[in-house]
Design a protein around this motif. Structure first.
Motif, mmCIF file in Angstrom:
data_model
loop_
_atom_site.group_PDB
_atom_site.id
_atom_site.type_symbol
_atom_site.label_atom_id
_atom_site.label_comp_id
_atom_site.label_asym_id
_atom_site.label_seq_id
_atom_site.Cartn_x
_atom_site.Cartn_y
_atom_site.Cartn_z
ATOM 1 N N ALA A 80 -56.716 -51.543 -13.456
ATOM 2 C CA ALA A 80 -55.468 -51.464 -13.132
ATOM 3 C C ALA A 80 -54.701 -51.405 -11.825
ATOM 4 O O ALA A 80 -54.216 -50.210 -12.381
ATOM 5 N N GLY A 81 -54.889 -50.831 -10.847
ATOM 6 C CA GLY A 81 -53.636 -50.201 -10.072
ATOM 7 C C GLY A 81 -52.488 -50.610 -9.985
ATOM 8 O O GLY A 81 -52.207 -52.041 -9.542
ATOM 9 N N ILE A 82 -51.618 -50.024 -10.253
ATOM 10 C CA ILE A 82 -50.490 -50.786 -10.449
ATOM 11 C C ILE A 82 -49.414 -49.594 -9.448
ATOM 12 O O ILE A 82 -49.765 -48.172 -9.501
ATOM 13 N N THR A 83 -48.191 -50.543 -8.849
ATOM 14 C CA THR A 83 -47.649 -49.733 -7.546
ATOM 15 C C THR A 83 -46.203 -50.304 -7.361
ATOM 16 O O THR A 83 -45.878 -51.018 -8.224
ATOM 17 N N ARG A 84 -45.559 -49.642 -7.309
ATOM 18 C CA ARG A 84 -44.258 -49.666 -6.203
ATOM 19 C C ARG A 84 -43.274 -50.135 -7.149
ATOM 20 O O ARG A 84 -42.668 -51.738 -7.701
ATOM 21 N N LEU A 85 -43.697 -49.497 -8.901
ATOM 22 C CA LEU A 85 -42.897 -50.102 -9.455
ATOM 23 C C LEU A 85 -40.997 -49.125 -9.288
ATOM 24 O O LEU A 85 -41.462 -48.366 -8.917
ATOM 25 N N ILE A 86 -39.931 -50.558 -8.677
ATOM 26 C CA ILE A 86 -39.048 -50.361 -8.324
ATOM 27 C C ILE A 86 -37.657 -50.661 -9.254
ATOM 28 O O ILE A 86 -37.975 -51.363 -9.754
ATOM 29 N N VAL A 87 -36.133 -49.730 -9.868
ATOM 30 C CA VAL A 87 -35.443 -50.285 -10.183
ATOM 31 C C VAL A 87 -34.093 -49.743 -8.974
ATOM 32 O O VAL A 87 -34.326 -48.592 -8.978
ATOM 33 N N THR A 115 -59.142 -53.291 -17.991
ATOM 34 C CA THR A 115 -59.703 -52.810 -19.345
ATOM 35 C C THR A 115 -58.182 -51.435 -19.742
ATOM 36 O O THR A 115 -58.559 -50.744 -20.327
ATOM 37 N N ARG A 116 -58.469 -50.656 -18.182
ATOM 38 C CA ARG A 116 -57.609 -49.866 -17.527
ATOM 39 C C ARG A 116 -56.259 -49.733 -16.788
ATOM 40 O O ARG A 116 -56.002 -50.734 -15.981
ATOM 41 N N TYR A 117 -55.725 -49.548 -17.036
ATOM 42 C CA TYR A 117 -54.692 -48.813 -15.823
ATOM 43 C C TYR A 117 -54.494 -47.764 -14.950
ATOM 44 O O TYR A 117 -54.801 -46.394 -15.579
ATOM 45 N N ARG A 118 -54.063 -47.704 -13.881
ATOM 46 C CA ARG A 118 -54.101 -46.807 -13.333
ATOM 47 C C ARG A 118 -52.414 -46.490 -12.068
ATOM 48 O O ARG A 118 -52.729 -47.519 -11.837
#
Length: 167
Positions: A80-87, A115-118
Motif C-alpha cells: 500500500a502506497g500512502i501519500t498526501r497525508l495533510i493536516v 500486506t505492507r505500507y510504504r
C-alpha cells in the motif's frame, strides 16, 4: 462544547476543499526544499478528481470543514502506497495525522488486502519522519531526487499496523 473531528471516505464534493488544504499544507515543504513547483502545489482539480475515483481517499472533518486528508493505493504485490497525508496547520500536533494514517492503513487492508505500507518523506521533513517512526515505520532506502532533495522510503508490515490500530 467543541466539535469532534470525524474521519470518512472523501467524496467528489470534497475535492475543492482537499485541493485548497493541500496547497496550504505543502507551502512549508516547498519552502524547506526551495521548490514551489512540487506536484502537490501544481495538481489541478481535474487531476485530483481523477485520483479520488481510483484511490482510497479519506478526509478528516471538523463540522463541514475538511481539516485533513490522506490517500492510498495497493499494488499487485500487496504494498500500500500512502501519500498526501495533510493536516490543517491549526489542527497539527493533536494526533490527527496519526489517526488519519491508522484509518487509511485499516481501510487499505480491509478493501485491498494490503500486506505492507510504504510512504515517502523528504529528508528535511523532520516532523513527518518523526510521526512515521512513531507510527511504526522504518526507513528502508533513500534516493537523491535533486541536489537539495533526498526522498526517504519508509515501510512497515500490515500486521504491525493492525496491532498499533488496536492498541
Amino acid at each position: 462544547m467543541g466539535m469532534s473531528v470525524t474521519i470518512s471516505a472523501a467524496t467528489d464534493e470534497d475535492a475543492e476543499q482537499i485541493l485548497k488544504l493541500q496547497y496550504l499544507c505543502y507551502q512549508r515543504e516547498a519552502e524547506i526544499y526551495g521548490d514551489y513547483g512540487i506536484e502537490p502545489l501544481t495538481q489541478t482539480l481535474a487531476d485530483l478528481r481523477a485520483e479520488l475515483a481510483r484511490s482510497t481517499v479519506l478526509v478528516a472533518r471538523l463540522g463541514a470543514e475538511v481539516v485533513g486528508s490522506v490517500r492510498g493505493t495497493v499494488d499487485e504485490d500487496g504494498t500500500a502506497g500512502i501519500t498526501r497525508l495533510i493536516v490543517h496547520p491549526r489542527m497539527q500536533r493533536h494526533g490527527l495525522g496519526g489517526r488519519l494514517l491508522a484509518a487509511v492503513e485499516g481501510r487499505l487492508t480491509e478493501e485491498s488486502r494490503a500486506t505492507r505500507y510504504r510512504l515517502l518523506a523528504g529528508h528535511r521533513s523532520e516532523g513527518h519522519l518523526r510521526l512515521y517512526r512513531r507510527c511504526g515505520y522504518a526507513p528502508v532506502s533513500t534516493e537523491q531526487v535533486t541536489r537539495g532533495l533526498n526522498l526517504v522510503t519508509l515501510e512497515k508490515g500490515a500486521e504491525l499496523g493492525d496491532l498499533m490500530a488496536s492498541a
